[in-house]
Every structure is written in C-alpha cells, then in structure tokens.
Design a protein around this motif. Sequence first.
Motif, mmCIF file in Angstrom:
data_model
loop_
_atom_site.group_PDB
_atom_site.id
_atom_site.type_symbol
_atom_site.label_atom_id
_atom_site.label_comp_id
_atom_site.label_asym_id
_atom_site.label_seq_id
_atom_site.Cartn_x
_atom_site.Cartn_y
_atom_site.Cartn_z
ATOM 1 N N ILE A 63 1.767 6.852 -6.370
ATOM 2 C CA ILE A 63 0.435 7.545 -6.999
ATOM 3 C C ILE A 63 1.522 9.390 -6.901
ATOM 4 C CG2 ILE A 63 -1.609 9.161 -6.663
ATOM 5 C CD1 ILE A 63 -2.255 6.256 -5.848
ATOM 6 N N TYR A 64 1.831 9.775 -5.790
ATOM 7 C CA TYR A 64 2.542 11.159 -5.535
ATOM 8 C C TYR A 64 3.485 11.475 -6.422
ATOM 9 C CZ TYR A 64 5.667 14.496 -2.677
ATOM 10 O OH TYR A 64 6.380 15.673 -2.545
ATOM 11 N N GLU A 117 2.077 1.806 -3.399
ATOM 12 C CA GLU A 117 1.444 2.199 -4.464
ATOM 13 C C GLU A 117 1.032 4.079 -3.537
ATOM 14 O OE1 GLU A 117 -3.618 1.695 -4.728
ATOM 15 O OE2 GLU A 117 -2.248 0.129 -4.077
ATOM 16 N N LEU A 118 0.731 3.717 -2.715
ATOM 17 C CA LEU A 118 0.486 5.782 -2.517
ATOM 18 C C LEU A 118 1.623 6.494 -2.716
ATOM 19 C CD1 LEU A 118 -0.718 5.823 0.945
ATOM 20 C CD2 LEU A 118 -2.137 5.724 -0.993
ATOM 21 N N GLU A 119 3.063 5.497 -2.610
ATOM 22 C CA GLU A 119 4.654 6.388 -2.682
ATOM 23 C C GLU A 119 3.794 6.753 -5.329
ATOM 24 O OE1 GLU A 119 8.037 6.260 -0.944
ATOM 25 O OE2 GLU A 119 9.093 6.177 -2.211
ATOM 26 N N GLU A 168 0.770 -1.062 0.264
ATOM 27 C CA GLU A 168 -0.053 0.712 0.144
ATOM 28 C C GLU A 168 0.998 1.407 -0.149
ATOM 29 O OE1 GLU A 168 -3.132 0.769 3.838
ATOM 30 O OE2 GLU A 168 -3.361 2.269 2.307
ATOM 31 N N GLN A 169 1.935 1.161 1.041
ATOM 32 C CA GLN A 169 3.194 2.395 0.903
ATOM 33 C C GLN A 169 3.561 2.264 -0.385
ATOM 34 O OE1 GLN A 169 5.729 1.046 3.893
ATOM 35 N NE2 GLN A 169 4.618 2.555 5.657
ATOM 36 N N THR A 219 -8.583 6.469 -2.948
ATOM 37 C CA THR A 219 -7.200 4.948 -2.645
ATOM 38 C C THR A 219 -7.381 4.596 -1.944
ATOM 39 O OG1 THR A 219 -5.773 6.209 -4.487
ATOM 40 C CG2 THR A 219 -5.303 3.790 -3.713
ATOM 41 N N GLU A 220 -7.297 4.437 -0.780
ATOM 42 C CA GLU A 220 -7.495 4.667 0.618
ATOM 43 C C GLU A 220 -8.718 3.805 0.923
ATOM 44 O OE1 GLU A 220 -4.319 5.935 2.834
ATOM 45 O OE2 GLU A 220 -5.621 7.193 3.366
ATOM 46 N N THR A 232 -4.794 10.416 -2.328
ATOM 47 C CA THR A 232 -4.512 9.387 -2.231
ATOM 48 C C THR A 232 -5.699 8.443 -1.166
ATOM 49 O OG1 THR A 232 -3.210 10.115 -0.299
ATOM 50 C CG2 THR A 232 -2.160 9.103 -2.274
ATOM 51 N N SER A 257 -2.972 14.400 -1.048
ATOM 52 C CA SER A 257 -3.995 13.745 -0.357
ATOM 53 C C SER A 257 -5.210 13.348 -0.512
ATOM 54 C CB SER A 257 -3.528 14.584 1.326
ATOM 55 O OG SER A 257 -4.518 15.578 1.192
#
Length: 367
Positions: free
Chosen positions: A308-309, A304-306, A301-302, A364-365, A361, A358
């Motif tokens: 996107i960022y 994936e978020l990274e 998950e981290q 996404t979460e 994401t 934010s």
Amino acid sequence: MQHLYLHVPFCVRRCSYCDFSIAVRKRVPVQEYVHALLTEAAALPEGDFQTVYFGGGTPSLLPPEAIERLLRGVLPRATHDALRAIEVTLEANPEDVTPDHAKAWRASGINRVSLGAQSFDDTVLKWMHRSHDAARIGGAVHALRGAGIDNISLDLIFALPDELQRDWERDLDMALALRPTHLSLYGLTVEPRTPLDRWISRGATRVPDDERYAEEYLTAYRRLTTEDYQFYEVSNASLPGFHSRHNSAYWSGKPYRGLGPAAHSFDGTTRRWNLRAWEAYRRAIAAGRSPVESEERLTEEQRELEAIYLGLRTAEGVAVAALRRPSPPFAAQGWVVVRDGRVKCTPEGWLRLDSLVSELTMQTETR
Ligand code: SF4
C-alpha cells in the motif's frame, strides 16, 4: 531475480545533507573494490537481469575499465545486442562526465545516466559541498548525448534554506532547457549527524516551513507536467516511456538483488542487507565470510502494508479492494482520486503521503 543494484560507496567529500553509506576517499581502491564485488557476485543465482543500476556513493569515480569489468562479471552471458535491451544505469556526478568517459561507458553497456545536478546556482552548490559547478551540468549532458547516451536523468533538490535565496523556478527552467528524459526531485531533509544537522543545531541555518516545501513541489509538478513529463512516482517524472525500470521494480514489490556495502536484496518475502561500512564489507569478503549483516522475513501483513505504501507513492496507486474500503477518505479533500478501481494520490496527496498512508493502513489493520 531480474533487477541488480551495485553500490559504489566512494565519494570525494560528503555533501552537507547526505547520510548515505559512503567512504570518503581521495583515491578510490579500485582493484580491491572490483575484486570484492565480483567475489560477492559469484554467488548470484543463474539468470538474466532486466536492469542493472550502479548507485552510490559516486559510481562515476570508478575508471570506465572497472565499470566494464563489473558489468561483464555480473552479465557474463550478455551479448552486445542483449545489453541494449537491459536498462543499465550509472549514477554520475557532472564533473566526472568527460566525452572520453561517456564514450567508454556507452561502449561497456551503460545506456542511462542519472546526473546529480541538484541546482544550477553556484552558491547553492557550494553550500551543498558539491564538487561541481553549474556550468558542468550542461557540459555533462552534451558529452553524454555525444556518446549516444540519450536517456539522462537529472536530480534536483528543493526546499532549501531561505538565506540561500535560491530561485527554484530558474533552476527548473535551466533543467528543462536541457530536455532530460527524466527528473528526480527531492525535498531537502535533515538527517542526523550530517553537516546540515550540525548547522541547524547551532542555529546557523534552518529549513523552510511546510508551506514553502509544498509551494515548490507544486510549482515543479505544474511546470513539468506542462512540458509533457509524467509524474509516475512522488519524486520522479519522465517523458513518456522513460520511467526508471529499475526503481519501478522496487515500488512494485519485485524481487531484486544488491551487491556491495549497504546493498539490500529482496526475494519477495525476505529482505537482507550487507554490512554498511566499506572496510567491514571488504574484510568480510577477504576472509571468505558472508557480507550480509542481517535479514528480516516480512509477514503477510507487513507485505500488504508495504504494498500500500509503495503503491501510493506511484501514479498507479493501489486497488480499492486492497484497502477494503468502498470510499477511501481524503477524496473530498482532493488528496486522492478513485479511478478504474484504484486509489491514486493527487500531488496534494503526495505532499501528505506519510500521514495519508498511516491513516489508510490503520484502516486496513482494524478492518
Ligand atoms: S555525492 Fe551523493 S552519495 Fe556522495 S556525499 Fe554527495 S549526496 Fe552523498
């Protein structure tokens, strides 16, 4: 591992806004530094690098022979021809760029130089505690080109305090007149425990509001894009074909290896970072200990978020599918566009990158 970063921590003084991991030294401990770095490099995995980046600090404070020894040490098998295919960047301060240094750098394999210009206004440079004056910037570009280094990037800082009366458009004109292949533009930020932070705490200065930050960023965006530069990342623009391959690797989540104090490494899942202070790093290497201070294994998950960022920082954006939203928010406000199945920030979106990321994401979460 195809991308290598070498951190050179030494600077002659600390710039007023800087919180990087540096060691202020009048005399650089060259032999100790090269020995420590090459000791750490001995553990590098076999394989060739596509990019090597000397960052700092002020790597141009190292004598050219030390830079050559480091390059030979980390690229032992690279022939002269092979070196041409590798992007080898040196961050340099303008006052260190002499015709002789530039020739020696080119001969050792450096083919890209990132110059810390920051401004063409001497009052501003003094306020920043920079050690060069404006006249040195043009001289440095000339010396680099004379030595055959044509791939030159200039760093500029915008959104400076009002009292400096900095003419941002003039600085852009001066930079563009030198026709660098690449420009990096950073808004002034106030980092804790810097001289700037202290000046602000005692009311001696203040940073401009968001409106002027946005105005200067958009002025630069318009000016540079009219002159054929492409913003391929929120803070970076280049002439076609001259994007930084090294930094692009970071933004696309590729593995990289870092050597030297405070350097980070990433193997695709785990991020490691070295001891921050030069003395602590030097002692660890001298005692035969690992210089790694700590590491963090990223969850799926981290990662994936990274992704996107980092993706939204770039002109490539991120796949709509990665957000799992058929119609991402912010398109109506003009902050993102959806093209070819990807969500991409507009310049107005880049100005709101943190809040936009934010929100996206969060979506996404909670999906
Ligand atoms: S030269 Fe660069 S690294 Fe050194 S103090 Fe100034 S901004 Fe920081």
